[in-house]
Write a protein that holds these residues in place. Structure first.
Motif, PDB file in Angstrom:
ATOM      1  N   ARG A   1       0.860  -1.412  -0.040  1.00  0.00           N
ATOM      2  CA  ARG A   1      -0.005   0.003   0.141  1.00  0.00           C
ATOM      3  C   ARG A   1       1.050   1.484  -0.128  1.00  0.00           C
ATOM      4  O   ARG A   1       0.532   2.280  -0.578  1.00  0.00           O
ATOM      5  CB  ARG A   1      -0.948   0.185   1.319  1.00  0.00           C
ATOM      6  N   THR A   2       1.911   1.125   0.945  1.00  0.00           N
ATOM      7  CA  THR A   2       2.859   2.422   0.761  1.00  0.00           C
ATOM      8  C   THR A   2       3.484   2.749  -0.543  1.00  0.00           C
ATOM      9  O   THR A   2       3.498   3.687  -0.890  1.00  0.00           O
ATOM     10  CB  THR A   2       3.956   2.172   1.929  1.00  0.00           C
ATOM     11  N   SER A   3       3.919   1.687  -1.157  1.00  0.00           N
ATOM     12  CA  SER A   3       4.663   1.776  -2.647  1.00  0.00           C
ATOM     13  C   SER A   3       3.660   2.140  -3.556  1.00  0.00           C
ATOM     14  O   SER A   3       3.946   2.868  -4.411  1.00  0.00           O
ATOM     15  CB  SER A   3       4.858   0.259  -3.186  1.00  0.00           C
ATOM     16  N   THR A   4       2.371   1.670  -3.371  1.00  0.00           N
ATOM     17  CA  THR A   4       1.197   2.333  -4.340  1.00  0.00           C
ATOM     18  C   THR A   4       1.217   3.528  -4.137  1.00  0.00           C
ATOM     19  O   THR A   4       1.027   4.207  -5.266  1.00  0.00           O
ATOM     20  CB  THR A   4       0.214   1.139  -4.245  1.00  0.00           C
ATOM     21  N   GLY A   5       1.071   3.964  -3.052  1.00  0.00           N
ATOM     22  CA  GLY A   5       0.701   5.424  -2.593  1.00  0.00           C
ATOM     23  C   GLY A   5       1.779   6.201  -3.154  1.00  0.00           C
ATOM     24  O   GLY A   5       1.639   7.465  -3.761  1.00  0.00           O
ATOM     25  N   GLU A   6       3.174   5.840  -3.136  1.00  0.00           N
ATOM     26  CA  GLU A   6       4.242   6.563  -3.646  1.00  0.00           C
ATOM     27  C   GLU A   6       4.105   6.682  -5.103  1.00  0.00           C
ATOM     28  O   GLU A   6       4.514   7.765  -5.824  1.00  0.00           O
ATOM     29  CB  GLU A   6       5.503   5.800  -3.212  1.00  0.00           C
ATOM     30  N   PHE A   7       3.804   5.466  -5.654  1.00  0.00           N
ATOM     31  CA  PHE A   7       3.930   5.858  -7.075  1.00  0.00           C
ATOM     32  C   PHE A   7       2.568   6.461  -7.645  1.00  0.00           C
ATOM     33  O   PHE A   7       2.684   7.221  -8.900  1.00  0.00           O
ATOM     34  CB  PHE A   7       3.808   4.281  -7.761  1.00  0.00           C
ATOM     35  N   ALA A   8       1.444   6.631  -7.233  1.00  0.00           N
ATOM     36  CA  ALA A   8       0.329   7.153  -7.097  1.00  0.00           C
ATOM     37  C   ALA A   8       0.622   8.654  -7.093  1.00  0.00           C
ATOM     38  O   ALA A   8       0.363   9.446  -7.954  1.00  0.00           O
ATOM     39  CB  ALA A   8      -1.041   6.757  -6.276  1.00  0.00           C
ATOM     40  N   ALA A   9       1.217   9.026  -6.141  1.00  0.00           N
ATOM     41  CA  ALA A   9       1.689  10.428  -5.788  1.00  0.00           C
ATOM     42  C   ALA A   9       2.767  10.821  -7.108  1.00  0.00           C
ATOM     43  O   ALA A   9       2.651  11.744  -7.586  1.00  0.00           O
ATOM     44  CB  ALA A   9       2.559  10.795  -4.513  1.00  0.00           C
ATOM     45  N   LEU A  10       3.650   9.849  -7.320  1.00  0.00           N
ATOM     46  CA  LEU A  10       4.610  10.281  -8.490  1.00  0.00           C
ATOM     47  C   LEU A  10       3.741  10.374  -9.742  1.00  0.00           C
ATOM     48  O   LEU A  10       4.065  11.329 -10.828  1.00  0.00           O
ATOM     49  CB  LEU A  10       5.497   9.094  -8.705  1.00  0.00           C
ATOM     50  N   GLN A  11       2.836   9.680 -10.075  1.00  0.00           N
ATOM     51  CA  GLN A  11       1.943   9.691 -11.283  1.00  0.00           C
ATOM     52  C   GLN A  11       1.018  11.067 -11.130  1.00  0.00           C
ATOM     53  O   GLN A  11       1.029  11.661 -12.200  1.00  0.00           O
ATOM     54  CB  GLN A  11       0.834   8.708 -11.002  1.00  0.00           C
ATOM     55  N   GLY A  12       0.748  11.581  -9.870  1.00  0.00           N
ATOM     56  CA  GLY A  12       0.134  12.819  -9.680  1.00  0.00           C
ATOM     57  C   GLY A  12       1.124  14.075  -9.956  1.00  0.00           C
ATOM     58  O   GLY A  12       0.650  15.056 -10.882  1.00  0.00           O
ATOM     59  N   ASP A  13       2.380  13.866  -9.597  1.00  0.00           N
ATOM     60  CA  ASP A  13       3.218  14.961 -10.146  1.00  0.00           C
ATOM     61  C   ASP A  13       3.544  15.010 -11.506  1.00  0.00           C
ATOM     62  O   ASP A  13       3.654  15.932 -11.985  1.00  0.00           O
ATOM     63  CB  ASP A  13       4.763  14.472  -9.497  1.00  0.00           C
ATOM     64  N   LEU A  14       3.566  13.922 -12.089  1.00  0.00           N
ATOM     65  CA  LEU A  14       3.653  13.716 -13.772  1.00  0.00           C
ATOM     66  C   LEU A  14       2.551  14.419 -14.181  1.00  0.00           C
ATOM     67  O   LEU A  14       2.808  15.233 -15.311  1.00  0.00           O
ATOM     68  CB  LEU A  14       4.098  12.410 -14.112  1.00  0.00           C
ATOM     69  N   ASP A  15       1.433  14.145 -13.851  1.00  0.00           N
ATOM     70  CA  ASP A  15       0.308  14.582 -14.337  1.00  0.00           C
ATOM     71  C   ASP A  15       0.319  16.358 -14.310  1.00  0.00           C
ATOM     72  O   ASP A  15      -0.051  17.006 -15.209  1.00  0.00           O
ATOM     73  CB  ASP A  15      -1.153  14.284 -13.777  1.00  0.00           C
ATOM     74  N   ARG A  16       0.810  16.846 -13.001  1.00  0.00           N
ATOM     75  CA  ARG A  16       0.662  18.219 -12.814  1.00  0.00           C
ATOM     76  C   ARG A  16       1.712  18.857 -13.737  1.00  0.00           C
ATOM     77  O   ARG A  16       1.527  19.779 -14.362  1.00  0.00           O
ATOM     78  CB  ARG A  16       0.963  18.384 -11.335  1.00  0.00           C
ATOM     79  N   ILE A  17       3.026  18.297 -13.874  1.00  0.00           N
ATOM     80  CA  ILE A  17       3.926  19.170 -14.685  1.00  0.00           C
ATOM     81  C   ILE A  17       3.833  18.650 -15.862  1.00  0.00           C
ATOM     82  O   ILE A  17       4.363  19.343 -17.041  1.00  0.00           O
ATOM     83  CB  ILE A  17       5.183  18.820 -14.040  1.00  0.00           C
ATOM     84  N   GLY A  18       3.525  17.490 -16.503  1.00  0.00           N
ATOM     85  CA  GLY A  18       3.595  17.062 -17.658  1.00  0.00           C
ATOM     86  C   GLY A  18       2.437  17.689 -18.516  1.00  0.00           C
ATOM     87  O   GLY A  18       2.495  17.849 -19.683  1.00  0.00           O
TER      88      GLY A  18
END
Length: 445
Positions: free
Chosen positions: A30-47
C-alpha cells in the motif's frame, strides 16, 4: 502448520498461513502504491503544464518525462493489482481460519464423544456367554446403545473432517489465484526494471517472442511468395477476386468443422488488418457509417446511430481525465461495406455483437505542447469478433455458400472468428481539450 499436535481434532491444518504476515506485506505494498500514485500525480501536474517546458533544456526534460510516464503507470497498476490480491487473500484467509477454528472445536468435541462412547457400559463385552435370558437381554441392550452412539460419533467426526478437506481445497484454490495475480504483476515490474523498454511493448510482454519486423507491406490481393493473387470464375463467365486472407477464411469455413478460429498478434494478419483503408478511416473518425446498432451516437437531424469516432473519442477522454497516463476498453458494433470477392476484408465486413463486437483496449499517454495543444499517443490491441457465415441477402454470399457446399460435400459450417492485432495512433487536440485537430494511426512498433 499442518502438525497434528496443533490440531488434535482434525489431525491437520486445512488453512495454513499467518494473517499478520500477509497484513504486514499488504501495508508495505500500500505504501509503495501510494508513492507511485503520488509520482503519477506529479507527472500529471507538470506533464500537462505547457508553461513548465520552455527552452531547449525544458524540451529535453519534457521528452525524458514522457518516456517515464508509461512505466510509472504500468508499475503503479501492477502494485495496485498486488494490493488488491493481497487484500482479498488476507480477508479470505481470516475467514477460512475462523472456519478452521470452528471445525477444530467440533472435531475435538466429536473425538471426546467417541472416547466416551467407547468407554460406555456394554462396549467392553459382547452379548454372549450368558445363560440367564434376562441378563442376556440387558447386556444386549447396553451393547446395542453404546455401539450406536459410538458409530454416530465416528460418522459425525468423518463429516467434520470432510468439511475441513473441502475448506482445504478452497484455501488452496484461493491461494493459487492470489499468487497468480501477484506473479503477473511482478512480471511487468521485473520487465520494466530489467532493461529500457519501448512503452508500447509493456502490455504485450507475453507475445514479445513474435517478430513483427519482417512484414512485407503487401496490399490486399497482392501476390505473396508461393501464391497467386487468384481469381475464381463463376459459371456465367464472370470472376471474383480473392486474396490469401480470404482463402484462409474460406478454407476454415469449408473444413474447419465449425471450430472457433482465433488469430492473435500474428505478423501477417497484423499487417493485413492494419492495411485495411476503410477500417482505418472508421478508426480515425474520418468515416462514420450509419447503422441502427450504434444507439449511443445520433446522426444530427435523424434517429439512426453512427459508428463512433474510435481514436478521437479515446484521446478526448484521456485529455479530459487530466492524467498523463490512462487505460481504455471500448466495445461497439462495427459495420463496413460488403464486397463482391473472396477477399479477407470483404468477409470481415461487420462484427457480431453476440460474440464480442469490435473491441479496442490499451493505454494512452498525454503530452501538453508549448502552444497549449495536446498530443495523445494511443496504444491499442484491436479485436474483431464475428461469425463467419453466408448472409443470404447478398447475392455473392448465396453464390459463395453454394460453391462451399459443393466443394466441401456439405461439410461447410459457420464459425466464430476472433482476430486481435496491435495498432497505435497519435491524436492532436486543441488547447480547449475538446477539438480534434488531427488523427494518424500506424502499426504498433
Amino acid at each position: 502448520m499442518g502438525d497434528s499436535k496443533q490440531f488434535p481434532g482434525l489431525g491437520f491444518d486445512p488453512t495454513p498461513g499467518i494473517v499478520p504476515a500477509v497484513e504486514g506485506l499488504l501495508s508495505q505494498v500500500r505504501t509503495s502504491t501510494g508513492e507511485f500514485a503520488a509520482l503519477q500525480g506529479d507527472l500529471d501536474r507538470i506533464g500537462l503544464d505547457n508553461e513548465a517546458w520552455r527552452g531547449p533544456a525544458g524540451q529535453e526534460f519534457h521528452g525524458r518525462v514522457n518516456e517515464l510516464i508509461p512505466n510509472v503507470g504500468f508499475i503503479k497498476e501492477s502494485l495496485l493489482s498486488v494490493q488488491m490480491a493481497l487484500s482479498s487473500w488476507s480477508a479470505l484467509l481470516s475467514e477460512y481460519q475462523r472456519s478452521r477454528t470452528s471445525l477444530e472445536e467440533q472435531a475435538v468435541a466429536a473425538r471426546a464423544r467417541i472416547a466416551q462412547a467407547k468407554s460406555a457400559p456394554g462396549m467392553d463385552m459382547a452379548p454372549h456367554g450368558f445363560e440367564d435370558k434376562e441378563e442376556y437381554d440387558r447386556k444386549t441392550a447396553l451393547y446395542t446403545a453404546a455401539k450406536a452412539e459410538f458409530d454416530a460419533a465416528e460418522t459425525h467426526l468423518a463429516e467434520i473432517v470432510k468439511a475441513a478437506k473441502g475448506l482445504e481445497q478452497q484455501h488452496k484454490t484461493s491461494a493459487e489465484s492470489a499468487a497468480g495475480d501477484i506473479d503477473k504483476a511482478a512480471e511487468v515490474v521485473a520487465l520494466l526494471r530489467s532493461k529500457p523498454l519501448d512503452p508500447s511493448l509493456a502490455p504485450k510482454a507475453p507475445n514479445m517472442g513474435k517478430d513483427i519486423d519482417d512484414l512485407t507491406g503487401r496490399a490486399p490481393g497482392e501476390t505473396r511468395e508461393g501464391e497467386d493473387a487468384g481469381r475464381i470464375t463463376r459459371q456465367d463467365g464472370s470472376s471474383v477476386s480473392s486474396d490469401w486472407a480470404g482463402r484462409k477464411l474460406l478454407e476454415h469455413y469449408l473444413w474447419g468443422g465449425g471450430d472457433t478460429m482465433t488469430i492473435e498478434n500474428d505478423p501477417d494478419w497484423t499487417e493485413y488488418m492494419n492495411a485495411n483503408p476503410e477500417l482505418n478511416l472508421v478508426l480515425t473518425g474520418q468515416e462514420r457509417p450509419v447503422n441502427p446498432q450504434y444507439t449511443g451516437y445520433a446522426v444530427p437531424g435523424g434517429n439512426l446511430g453512427v459508428q463512433p469516432p474510435w481514436y478521437p473519442e479515446i484521446a478526448l477522454a484521456a485529455v479530459q481525465s487530466q492524467s498523463t497516463f490512462g487505460n481504455f476498453d471500448m466495445t461497439h458494433p462495427l459495420e463496413l461495406r460488403n464486397g463482391e470477392g473472396m477477399v479477407g476484408y470483404e468477409y470481415l465486413h461487420g462484427t457480431n455483437k453476440d460474440v464480442g463486437g469490435f473491441n479496442a483496449k490499451g493505454h494512452t499517454v498525454v503530452t501538453r505542447m508549448d502552444d497549449g495543444t495536446y498530443v495523445v499517443k494511443v496504444t491499442a490491441d484491436l479485436t474483431f469478433n464475428d461469425v463467419v457465415d453466408p448472409n443470404l441477402k447478398y447475392s455473392t454470399d448465396k453464390w459463395k455458400a453454394g460453391v462451399a457446399n459443393v466443394i466441401s460435400l456439405g461439410q461447410a459450417e459457420s464459425y466464430n472468428l476472433r482476430v486481435t492485432w496491435p495498432q497505435e495512433a497519435v491524436v492532436r487536440i486543441a488547447a480547449d481539450g475538446k477539438t480534434v485537430l488531427d488523427v494518424q494511426n500506424t502499426p504498433a512498433k
